[in-house]
Design a protein around this motif. Structure first.
Motif, PDB file in Angstrom:
ATOM      1  N   SER A  73      -2.148  17.830  -7.790  1.00 40.32           N
ATOM      2  CA  SER A  73      -1.827  17.304  -6.463  1.00 40.32           C
ATOM      3  C   SER A  73      -2.777  17.806  -5.389  1.00 40.32           C
ATOM      4  O   SER A  73      -2.712  17.349  -4.243  1.00 40.32           O
ATOM      5  CB  SER A  73      -0.392  17.695  -6.083  1.00 40.32           C
ATOM      6  OG  SER A  73       0.520  17.270  -7.070  1.00 40.32           O
TER       7      SER A  73
ATOM      8  N   ASP B 200      -5.965  18.497  -3.040  1.00 30.88           N
ATOM      9  CA  ASP B 200      -7.059  17.718  -2.447  1.00 30.88           C
ATOM     10  C   ASP B 200      -8.005  18.700  -1.774  1.00 30.88           C
ATOM     11  O   ASP B 200      -7.577  19.528  -0.955  1.00 30.88           O
ATOM     12  CB  ASP B 200      -6.496  16.731  -1.429  1.00 30.88           C
ATOM     13  CG  ASP B 200      -7.546  15.748  -0.912  1.00 30.88           C
ATOM     14  OD1 ASP B 200      -8.729  16.135  -0.830  1.00 30.88           O
ATOM     15  OD2 ASP B 200      -7.185  14.611  -0.576  1.00 30.88           O
TER      16      ASP B 200
ATOM     17  N   HIS C 136      -2.433  14.788  -3.073  1.00 31.93           N
ATOM     18  CA  HIS C 136      -2.281  13.613  -3.943  1.00 31.93           C
ATOM     19  C   HIS C 136      -0.858  13.628  -4.481  1.00 31.93           C
ATOM     20  O   HIS C 136      -0.415  14.631  -5.048  1.00 31.93           O
ATOM     21  CB  HIS C 136      -3.266  13.658  -5.113  1.00 31.93           C
ATOM     22  CG  HIS C 136      -4.704  13.561  -4.713  1.00 31.93           C
ATOM     23  ND1 HIS C 136      -5.290  12.373  -4.356  1.00 31.93           N
ATOM     24  CD2 HIS C 136      -5.667  14.515  -4.599  1.00 31.93           C
ATOM     25  CE1 HIS C 136      -6.564  12.588  -4.051  1.00 31.93           C
ATOM     26  NE2 HIS C 136      -6.811  13.876  -4.187  1.00 31.93           N
TER      27      HIS C 136
ATOM     28  N   ASN D  85      -3.930  10.899  -8.410  1.00 28.83           N
ATOM     29  CA  ASN D  85      -5.251  11.525  -8.298  1.00 28.83           C
ATOM     30  C   ASN D  85      -6.213  10.864  -9.288  1.00 28.83           C
ATOM     31  O   ASN D  85      -6.186  11.135 -10.485  1.00 28.83           O
ATOM     32  CB  ASN D  85      -5.149  13.019  -8.569  1.00 28.83           C
ATOM     33  CG  ASN D  85      -6.415  13.777  -8.188  1.00 28.83           C
ATOM     34  OD1 ASN D  85      -7.487  13.177  -8.050  1.00 28.83           O
ATOM     35  ND2 ASN D  85      -6.296  15.082  -8.020  1.00 28.83           N
TER      36      ASN D  85
END
Length: 285
Positions: free
Chosen positions: A73, A75, A249, A254
């Motif tokens: 998750s 970024d 994400h 992703n």
């Protein structure tokens, strides 16, 4: 005092001096200017050479499902958020971060006994100071404040300094979102071999690791080194974001997670990390 008593007293005093001298000899002075060699995981740690760790590449890390979800998750744009811009190598990643360092001895002016080692590191205009307390003080209670470097105490095992660090903030163990929790404990074994300093770091994390993560990092003494001061500042790196926005994400969104498998020609499962993937027996599979 009789002759026999005097002989026994002298022998006891000589034994005491021998023990003190042996203990003093065993301890190894770690102070000095140390240059980061960056030859371990160089592709991950030196962006100019390897471009940094790839998204979704967790090979060799004994992470669990919770850590994998957090990393999936993640970024990289999170580093542009003001609260993250000046974070410099949290405790679980401390030795792996870039930058050279200075280790200074802090001694009591009256007794000249070692109180602490003070470590300063700098890279790209950012700097951090870390204290390793050597005076036998206890770690704070669990509710005490957590910091990026945590609370560290050290003890000598012969010529090896063993450091235990607690009270860390949530950070990372790799620069592609693989997390370390605020419940992690880091144990380091630091040894000096002439002009080379080696730190063996063991991360124990009941939240994100299936078993301890062990890594070694080396520095070389540099007598002419001069470290830079802290000049980092917080700026608006990306304009137009709504207040409170956190780059991320959502699960399953992703699109870069499989790029590393295609780039390196390695099966995707092998890059997902976990206890089994850290052992040689996994490779034939």
């Amino acid at each position: 005092m009789g002759v026999q008593s005097s002989v026994k007293l002298a022998a006891a005093f000589a034994t005491l001096l021998t023990l003190v001298a042996t203990a003093s000899f065993a301890q190894n002075d770690l102070s000095g200017e140390w240059a980061n060699l960056l030859h371990e995981d160089v592709n991950h740690r030196n962006d100019a050479i390897g471009g940094g760790p790839r998204i979704g590449d967790y090979a060799g890390l004994p992470i669990n499902d919770a850590a994998r979800l957090r990393a999936d998750s993640w970024d990289a744009a999170i580093n542009t958020v003001k609260e993250h811009q000046t974070v410099f190598a949290p405790a679980a990643y401390w030795a792996r971060g870039g930058g050279n360092m200075r280790i200074s001895k802090v001694v009591d002016d009256d007794t000249q006994q070692l109180v602490a080692y003070k470590i300063y590191r700098s890279a790209a205009g950012a700097g951090v100071t870390r204290m390793i307390w050597m005076d036998g003080r206890a770690h704070p209670p669990g509710y005490a404040a957590h910091t990026w470097q945590g609370f560290s105490t050290g003890r000598w095992d012969g010529a090896m300094l063993t450091v235990t660090t607690t009270h860390v903030k949530e950070g990372w163990i790799q620069r592609n979102g693989v997390p370390a929790s605020d419940r992690a404990t880091i144990v380091e074994h630091i040894v000096r071999h002439g002009e080379v300093l080696t730190a063996v770091s063991v991360v124990y994390d009941p939240v994100y690791l299936e078993e301890p993560l062990i890594r070694t990092t080396n520095w070389r003494e540099n007598l002419t080194q001069q470290l830079a001061g802290v000049i980092s500042e917080i700026v608006d790196e990306i304009a137009g974001r709504p207040d409170g926005y956190v780059p991320h994400h959502l699960p399953g969104t992703n699109k870069w997670l499989k790029d590393a498998a295609r780039e390196f020609g390695i099966p995707e499962d092998a890059l997902r990390g976990g206890r089994e993937t850290t052992y040689p027996e996994y490779r034939p599979r």
